[in-house]
Design a protein around this motif. Sequence first.
Motif, PDB file in Angstrom:
ATOM      1  N   LEU A  26       5.725   2.733  -0.940  1.00 40.20           N
ATOM      2  CA  LEU A  26       5.169   1.506  -0.377  1.00 40.20           C
ATOM      3  C   LEU A  26       3.740   1.736   0.126  1.00 40.20           C
ATOM      4  O   LEU A  26       2.853   0.899  -0.074  1.00 40.20           O
ATOM      5  CB  LEU A  26       6.036   1.005   0.778  1.00 40.20           C
ATOM      6  N   SER A  63      10.492 -11.269   1.374  1.00 36.45           N
ATOM      7  CA  SER A  63       9.991 -11.960   2.559  1.00 36.45           C
ATOM      8  C   SER A  63      10.628 -13.334   2.642  1.00 36.45           C
ATOM      9  O   SER A  63      11.096 -13.883   1.634  1.00 36.45           O
ATOM     10  CB  SER A  63       8.466 -12.095   2.490  1.00 36.45           C
ATOM     11  N   ALA A  98       3.804  -9.560  -3.206  1.00 42.04           N
ATOM     12  CA  ALA A  98       4.149  -8.175  -2.885  1.00 42.04           C
ATOM     13  C   ALA A  98       4.851  -7.482  -4.051  1.00 42.04           C
ATOM     14  O   ALA A  98       4.745  -6.258  -4.211  1.00 42.04           O
ATOM     15  CB  ALA A  98       5.034  -8.137  -1.647  1.00 42.04           C
ATOM     16  N   LYS A  99       5.564  -8.252  -4.861  1.00 40.43           N
ATOM     17  CA  LYS A  99       6.248  -7.694  -6.032  1.00 40.43           C
ATOM     18  C   LYS A  99       5.311  -7.523  -7.219  1.00 40.43           C
ATOM     19  O   LYS A  99       5.681  -6.905  -8.215  1.00 40.43           O
ATOM     20  CB  LYS A  99       7.413  -8.602  -6.449  1.00 40.43           C
ATOM     21  N   LEU A 157       2.700  -4.621   2.994  1.00 36.64           N
ATOM     22  CA  LEU A 157       3.410  -3.451   2.466  1.00 36.64           C
ATOM     23  C   LEU A 157       3.295  -2.263   3.415  1.00 36.64           C
ATOM     24  O   LEU A 157       4.263  -1.502   3.587  1.00 36.64           O
ATOM     25  CB  LEU A 157       2.879  -3.094   1.083  1.00 36.64           C
ATOM     26  N   THR A 174       6.650 -12.778  -1.161  1.00 38.66           N
ATOM     27  CA  THR A 174       7.506 -11.957  -2.012  1.00 38.66           C
ATOM     28  C   THR A 174       6.902 -11.806  -3.404  1.00 38.66           C
ATOM     29  O   THR A 174       6.833 -10.702  -3.951  1.00 38.66           O
ATOM     30  CB  THR A 174       8.908 -12.583  -2.131  1.00 38.66           C
ATOM     31  N   SER A 177      12.522  -4.071   0.057  1.00 39.40           N
ATOM     32  CA  SER A 177      11.474  -3.979   1.072  1.00 39.40           C
ATOM     33  C   SER A 177      10.377  -5.020   0.905  1.00 39.40           C
ATOM     34  O   SER A 177       9.691  -5.353   1.869  1.00 39.40           O
ATOM     35  CB  SER A 177      10.844  -2.574   1.043  1.00 39.40           C
ATOM     36  N   VAL A 178      10.166  -5.503  -0.310  1.00 36.96           N
ATOM     37  CA  VAL A 178       9.090  -6.475  -0.522  1.00 36.96           C
ATOM     38  C   VAL A 178       9.564  -7.916  -0.386  1.00 36.96           C
ATOM     39  O   VAL A 178       8.768  -8.843  -0.520  1.00 36.96           O
ATOM     40  CB  VAL A 178       8.412  -6.280  -1.900  1.00 36.96           C
ATOM     41  N   ARG A 209       5.845  -2.817   6.064  1.00 39.62           N
ATOM     42  CA  ARG A 209       7.206  -2.507   5.594  1.00 39.62           C
ATOM     43  C   ARG A 209       7.438  -0.996   5.583  1.00 39.62           C
ATOM     44  O   ARG A 209       8.527  -0.520   5.936  1.00 39.62           O
ATOM     45  CB  ARG A 209       7.410  -3.083   4.195  1.00 39.62           C
TER      46      ARG A 209
END
Length: 314
Positions: free
Chosen positions: A65, A17, A26-27, A105, A23, A14-15, A108
């Motif tokens: 999330l 991109s 977000a990770k 997030l 990415t 989901s994270v 998502r």
Amino acid sequence: MAHLASVEDRLRESVESADPFVTEAAKHLMDAGGKRFRPMLVAVCAHFGDPHAPELVDASTVLELTHVATLYHDDVMDEALVRRGTPSANARWGNSLAILVGDFLFSRAAELAAGLGPDAVRIQAQTFAQLVHGQIAETVGPRDADPVEHHLKVLDGKTASLMATCGTFGGMFSGASPATTAALTTYCETLGLAFQLSDDLLDISSDSTDSGKTPGTDLREGVPTLPVLYALASDDSDPAAVRLRQILADGPVTDDALHAEALELLRDSVALKRARETVRGYAEQARAQLQGLPRNAARDALESLCDVIADRIA
């Protein structure tokens, strides 16, 4: 647990991109770990229906999330430098990017919720609104409201609302009855409030080796917690209580000597004892909300969480 492993895989998907930087950012907190308490709660609640229902993985991922997204935003609001033992996103990339990554997030989570149907979208949106209301309430302060009631309102919005949705999703996507799902929702909300309130106490009563957090951090930063609010509201004429109120009345306790004195006074105070009673009361209320559910291993596990809360503040 297979459910949590599947959620972990889904989170990583989901994270992702098309932009490698997005990415990476977000990770950032995903890679820092976390207890995944919300997916675990969904999984346990699902045992009142079919715990293997395929929608449960995405439902859990939506909630995790959403939770992680709030952490990005919270760290900006709190000007936090560290999260989960690693530099916070705002410390690493600045406030603007941290906010935008949190928004990513949230998007998502909404995308996954859309795949679960209109009811999931509606519930997730309502939960998001409660989270925002909780943050706004914390930001503007109690104004003319009772400070303790305001504190409980903040925690209900910022923490308990998302926990409540764990019960809702666990029940509804496992096919549990509406009555069972309603009971799980109420239980999870009360449990969330009790758990967050117990953190108020641990900031005062625990050793850093136990909590992983320097004792009295909230006190030093002027963050209102239940024991502090009880102490300030007290009219106890005992010299120790009067002295404690004098120190706390000035807000953040940044002087090292005063901080040590306030921490010692709080640990021996009636306010801390009263706060412990309040937390235990919510834990027992949560346990009582399970009474109408079938007696099975899942119910035993949920009841044991009430014991965990009581034990961690003993």
